[in-house]
Design a protein around this motif. Structure first.
Motif, PDB file in Angstrom:
ATOM      1  N   ASP A 104       0.823  -1.202   0.000  1.00 42.03           N
ATOM      2  CA  ASP A 104       0.000   0.000   0.000  1.00 42.03           C
ATOM      3  C   ASP A 104       0.863   1.261   0.000  1.00 42.03           C
ATOM      4  O   ASP A 104       0.577   2.223  -0.700  1.00 42.03           O
ATOM      5  N   VAL A 105       1.942   1.243   0.761  1.00 41.75           N
ATOM      6  CA  VAL A 105       2.832   2.400   0.818  1.00 41.75           C
ATOM      7  C   VAL A 105       3.485   2.624  -0.537  1.00 41.75           C
ATOM      8  O   VAL A 105       3.605   3.763  -1.007  1.00 41.75           O
ATOM      9  N   LYS A 106       3.894   1.542  -1.189  1.00 42.19           N
ATOM     10  CA  LYS A 106       4.521   1.668  -2.501  1.00 42.19           C
ATOM     11  C   LYS A 106       3.537   2.200  -3.537  1.00 42.19           C
ATOM     12  O   LYS A 106       3.889   3.021  -4.388  1.00 42.19           O
ATOM     13  N   VAL A 107       2.300   1.745  -3.468  1.00 37.46           N
ATOM     14  CA  VAL A 107       1.278   2.231  -4.405  1.00 37.46           C
ATOM     15  C   VAL A 107       0.995   3.716  -4.157  1.00 37.46           C
ATOM     16  O   VAL A 107       0.886   4.508  -5.096  1.00 37.46           O
ATOM     17  N   LYS A 108       0.899   4.119  -2.890  1.00 37.42           N
ATOM     18  CA  LYS A 108       0.657   5.533  -2.583  1.00 37.42           C
ATOM     19  C   LYS A 108       1.822   6.399  -3.060  1.00 37.42           C
ATOM     20  O   LYS A 108       1.618   7.499  -3.579  1.00 37.42           O
ATOM     21  N   THR A 109       3.049   5.902  -2.907  1.00 41.78           N
ATOM     22  CA  THR A 109       4.209   6.651  -3.376  1.00 41.78           C
ATOM     23  C   THR A 109       4.174   6.780  -4.894  1.00 41.78           C
ATOM     24  O   THR A 109       4.450   7.855  -5.443  1.00 41.78           O
ATOM     25  N   ALA A 110       3.833   5.705  -5.585  1.00 43.44           N
ATOM     26  CA  ALA A 110       3.751   5.751  -7.043  1.00 43.44           C
ATOM     27  C   ALA A 110       2.660   6.728  -7.491  1.00 43.44           C
ATOM     28  O   ALA A 110       2.857   7.503  -8.436  1.00 43.44           O
ATOM     29  N   LYS A 111       1.516   6.735  -6.802  1.00 39.58           N
ATOM     30  CA  LYS A 111       0.445   7.683  -7.141  1.00 39.58           C
ATOM     31  C   LYS A 111       0.902   9.118  -6.905  1.00 39.58           C
ATOM     32  O   LYS A 111       0.613  10.012  -7.700  1.00 39.58           O
ATOM     33  N   PHE A 112       1.618   9.339  -5.801  1.00 40.54           N
ATOM     34  CA  PHE A 112       2.110  10.688  -5.488  1.00 40.54           C
ATOM     35  C   PHE A 112       3.075  11.168  -6.562  1.00 40.54           C
ATOM     36  O   PHE A 112       3.004  12.308  -7.020  1.00 40.54           O
ATOM     37  N   VAL A 113       3.997  10.295  -6.979  1.00 40.65           N
ATOM     38  CA  VAL A 113       4.969  10.677  -8.008  1.00 40.65           C
ATOM     39  C   VAL A 113       4.256  10.898  -9.336  1.00 40.65           C
ATOM     40  O   VAL A 113       4.568  11.820 -10.082  1.00 40.65           O
ATOM     41  N   TRP A 114       3.278  10.072  -9.639  1.00 39.83           N
ATOM     42  CA  TRP A 114       2.571  10.174 -10.915  1.00 39.83           C
ATOM     43  C   TRP A 114       1.764  11.468 -11.003  1.00 39.83           C
ATOM     44  O   TRP A 114       1.643  12.060 -12.060  1.00 39.83           O
ATOM     45  N   LYS A 115       1.211  11.928  -9.867  1.00 38.36           N
ATOM     46  CA  LYS A 115       0.398  13.146  -9.863  1.00 38.36           C
ATOM     47  C   LYS A 115       1.224  14.405  -9.633  1.00 38.36           C
ATOM     48  O   LYS A 115       0.698  15.503  -9.714  1.00 38.36           O
ATOM     49  N   SER A 116       2.516  14.268  -9.330  1.00 38.28           N
ATOM     50  CA  SER A 116       3.334  15.436  -8.990  1.00 38.28           C
ATOM     51  C   SER A 116       3.677  16.234 -10.250  1.00 38.28           C
ATOM     52  O   SER A 116       3.687  15.696 -11.359  1.00 38.28           O
ATOM     53  N   PRO A 117       3.954  17.523 -10.090  1.00 39.85           N
ATOM     54  CA  PRO A 117       4.344  18.324 -11.255  1.00 39.85           C
ATOM     55  C   PRO A 117       5.727  17.965 -11.787  1.00 39.85           C
ATOM     56  O   PRO A 117       6.094  18.387 -12.874  1.00 39.85           O
ATOM     57  N   ASN A 118       6.493  17.166 -11.060  1.00 40.56           N
ATOM     58  CA  ASN A 118       7.821  16.743 -11.494  1.00 40.56           C
ATOM     59  C   ASN A 118       7.797  15.422 -12.244  1.00 40.56           C
ATOM     60  O   ASN A 118       8.830  14.766 -12.378  1.00 40.56           O
ATOM     61  N   LYS A 119       6.621  15.011 -12.721  1.00 42.07           N
ATOM     62  CA  LYS A 119       6.498  13.723 -13.397  1.00 42.07           C
ATOM     63  C   LYS A 119       7.443  13.592 -14.594  1.00 42.07           C
ATOM     64  O   LYS A 119       8.104  12.558 -14.735  1.00 42.07           O
ATOM     65  N   PRO A 120       7.596  14.604 -15.468  1.00 42.43           N
ATOM     66  CA  PRO A 120       8.542  14.442 -16.589  1.00 42.43           C
ATOM     67  C   PRO A 120       9.982  14.230 -16.119  1.00 42.43           C
ATOM     68  O   PRO A 120      10.712  13.433 -16.708  1.00 42.43           O
ATOM     69  N   LYS A 121      10.377  14.918 -15.065  1.00 35.89           N
ATOM     70  CA  LYS A 121      11.736  14.742 -14.547  1.00 35.89           C
ATOM     71  C   LYS A 121      11.936  13.334 -13.998  1.00 35.89           C
ATOM     72  O   LYS A 121      12.987  12.731 -14.186  1.00 35.89           O
ATOM     73  N   VAL A 122      10.912  12.811 -13.321  1.00 38.11           N
ATOM     74  CA  VAL A 122      11.013  11.456 -12.769  1.00 38.11           C
ATOM     75  C   VAL A 122      11.096  10.437 -13.899  1.00 38.11           C
ATOM     76  O   VAL A 122      11.893   9.489 -13.844  1.00 38.11           O
TER      77      VAL A 122
END
Length: 155
Positions: A104-122
């Motif tokens: 669950d923590v890994k999924v929440k982290t992935a969702k956070f990164v996916w929705k962040s404005p830094n998605k292209p950099k990631v």
């Protein structure tokens, strides 16, 4: 300082005169009548006296409220006070229970990164890491693969 020309008419002969302005006045203190306003809040500075000097050590947020006796009996403060979630009432958050909290923590982290404005950099960082691993493995294995190819070609 105000600069003025002397009466001699010489523009290069200047002398300074002191301004006769009064010193700046301190800001006006605004008084608050709690009986009219009933409620006030703000940040109040805290000071500590060390060697005769006051040093600012921090601030506290303070809310003052004047109420009638029935209101005060209805909403007590200090000892014997009810839970902090009394006034105003805040609903309990809706929490999803899972059997696999590490996933669950890994999924929440992935969702956070996916929705962040830094998605292209990631995404670019991930592609750069993947290319780095592939190029490292090619460079690491190229000499042995080349020698085995040449030995099989000769022999």
């Amino acid at each position: 300082a105000v600069v003025s020309t002397q009466s001699t008419g010489d523009p290069f002969a200047e002398e300074e005169e002191e301004d006769e302005e009064p010193p700046p006045r301190p800001p006006k203190i605004q008084y608050l009548n709690l009986f009219k306003k009933k409620k006030s809040q703000g940040w109040w500075p805290m000071y500590k006296k060390i060697d005769g000097f006051l040093y600012k050590t921090g601030k506290i947020k303070l809310e003052l409220e004047v109420m009638t006796k029935p209101q005060a009996l209805q909403r007590p403060a200090g000892t014997g006070r009810s839970d902090p979630n009394e006034n105003p009432e805040i609903d309990e958050p809706i929490r999803v229970s899972t059997e696999f909290p590490e996933i669950d923590v890994k999924v929440k982290t992935a969702k956070f990164v996916w929705k962040s404005p830094n998605k292209p950099k990631v995404i670019l960082a991930g592609i750069a890491q993947l290319l780095g691993v592939v190029s490292f493995s090619v460079i690491y294995n190229l000499p042995s693969a080349l020698i085995s190819y040449l030995l099989s070609y000769i022999g």
